[in-house]
Scaffold this motif. Sequence first.
Motif, short mmCIF file in Angstrom:
data_model
loop_
_atom_site.label_atom_id
_atom_site.label_comp_id
_atom_site.label_asym_id
_atom_site.label_seq_id
_atom_site.Cartn_x
_atom_site.Cartn_y
_atom_site.Cartn_z
N ARG A 41 -63.43 48.27 55.23
CA ARG A 41 -63.57 46.96 54.59
C ARG A 41 -63.97 45.90 55.61
O ARG A 41 -64.84 45.06 55.36
N THR A 42 -63.37 45.95 56.80
CA THR A 42 -63.72 44.99 57.84
C THR A 42 -65.17 45.14 58.27
O THR A 42 -65.90 44.16 58.43
N LYS B 295 -58.97 49.97 55.43
CA LYS B 295 -58.99 48.64 56.06
C LYS B 295 -60.11 48.53 57.10
O LYS B 295 -60.76 47.50 57.22
N GLU C 259 -55.24 54.71 54.05
CA GLU C 259 -55.00 53.26 54.01
C GLU C 259 -55.61 52.60 55.24
O GLU C 259 -56.26 51.55 55.16
N PHE D 133 -55.44 44.76 61.98
CA PHE D 133 -55.09 45.76 60.97
C PHE D 133 -53.58 45.96 60.82
O PHE D 133 -53.15 46.73 59.97
#
Length: 532
Positions: free
Chosen positions: A350-351, A347, A343, A333
């Motif tokens: 999304r992972t 991330k 933010e 990340f």
Amino acid sequence: MLYRMLDAVTSVKCETRRARKQIKVLQALDVAGTQLYHFTTIVIAGMGFFTDAYDLFSVSLISDLLGRIYYNSADGKLPSDVAGAVSGVALCGTLLGQLFFGWLGDRMGRKRIYGVTLKLMVVCSLASGLSFHYKPRSVVATLCFFRFWLGFGVGGDYPLSATIMSEYANKRTRGAFIAAVFAMQGLGNLAAGAVVLALSARFKNTAAYETDPFGQADYVWRIVLMLGAVPALLTYYWRMKMPETARYTALIAKNLKLAASDMAAVLDIDIVPEKEEADAIVRQDDYGLFSMDFVRRHGRQLLSTTVCWFVLDIVFYSLNLFMKDIFSDIGWFGDASKMSPLEQTYKIARTQAIVVVSGCLPGYFLTVLFVDRIGRVKIQLMGFTMMTIFMIGLAGSYKVWYNPSMHAGFAVMYALILFFANFGPNSTTFILPTEIFPTRLRSTCNGISAAGGKCGAIVGVLWFQYSHTSTRCSLLLLAGCNLVGIIFTLALPETKGMSLEDITGEMEEENEPPQESATVAEAEFIHSVEIS
């Protein structure tokens, strides 16, 4: 010359045989074709698991927001005691709920308390998002209180949903139906990631976020937790409309007429019970959980299902709840201290979504397709074995993954571990305990096995949170857990294609051998006469 003359050879093997008394309504369920109600039951029971996964796994996605908002953490990490409580308190509630509602499901009926677990999930999901107070510790304490009772309701859904689906299904596709219910866990996990992604993207692109990022981030984690009430609410009405399972009504409540009428109302079968069937049900064994009869017949099986689920959940929950920490350890990340709160959350979500789509969901779906062809035990052995191989592969070359060019390879290996967890023991440990125990103890034993799993999940959380062991060593220890699972899987029976009553030995009658046959068997002899 020596000749042997056979004067008399009588060899009669008269062993006491056990034959299952055929109960028409149960036999009809075993051979019934797949109908609309089967799919309806999958959705009704499965939405409970959708909610379960959403509620249990979403907290790992928003914990970094709690760290940023309430503890001024630059990288989002909570203090170790707070992080352990937030991650583990729902699992503690789940463990107790599995034991309590599993026992209650055998005492009061599956359907009678099925709505209670859903009510708990709805109320506590909403309350978790309303954990308001001006002090950080008070917010976390209130959150943990409601998540404990949320977990308690989630725990009840495990034995009840599994038992209901197994007792409705036919013997040919029973494994696929139970696996389909459990596969909703994967969709719930994906939904958690998708909701966090959507909310993070929505809030971080607003003007209000530019002026008050922490205030807007506070809305995000609350909305994420409160949305867990939606799928539970959507299925509440249909859960209340479901009839009790015919196996509970016939074998525990001992009301064959009601069992037949209930099944006629939802499935295309028409059964008229006979008096001899009712007499056979009255005569069936009624040994309890703590009796020597249970220990002799099912003790080893209960130990095996519990240990397999225990070691599996050490691995599965560690990999899911601490996915962001494991990926952060290799620099996936970037520098979290240089990111805004949403933010970083974006991330992480999304992972997780990528790993779930590429690894978890295909594993669930392949189990649904092949569990009634390959068999439960073979799939479980394969899953444990492949998980061990890939974990050793990750740990053995761990330093290689720090190279940014190797990050994609790490993600692929990680997804393959979760693929074989779901096309393997994560699904089969859910299926087997609901097939191999007798009806009057089925929900209880499933609850005990599942509670063993949650003990493993708690162990995994505490290990990752407090052991301060390197990620590489932790992966090797998780591989060792898989090896224990392989050993105990070998003690489990294969159940594919069999009736539940044939698997458990219920409704069996002892047929004593005829007296004259027994006498002849005892007098078996060979008489030889020598003739020169």
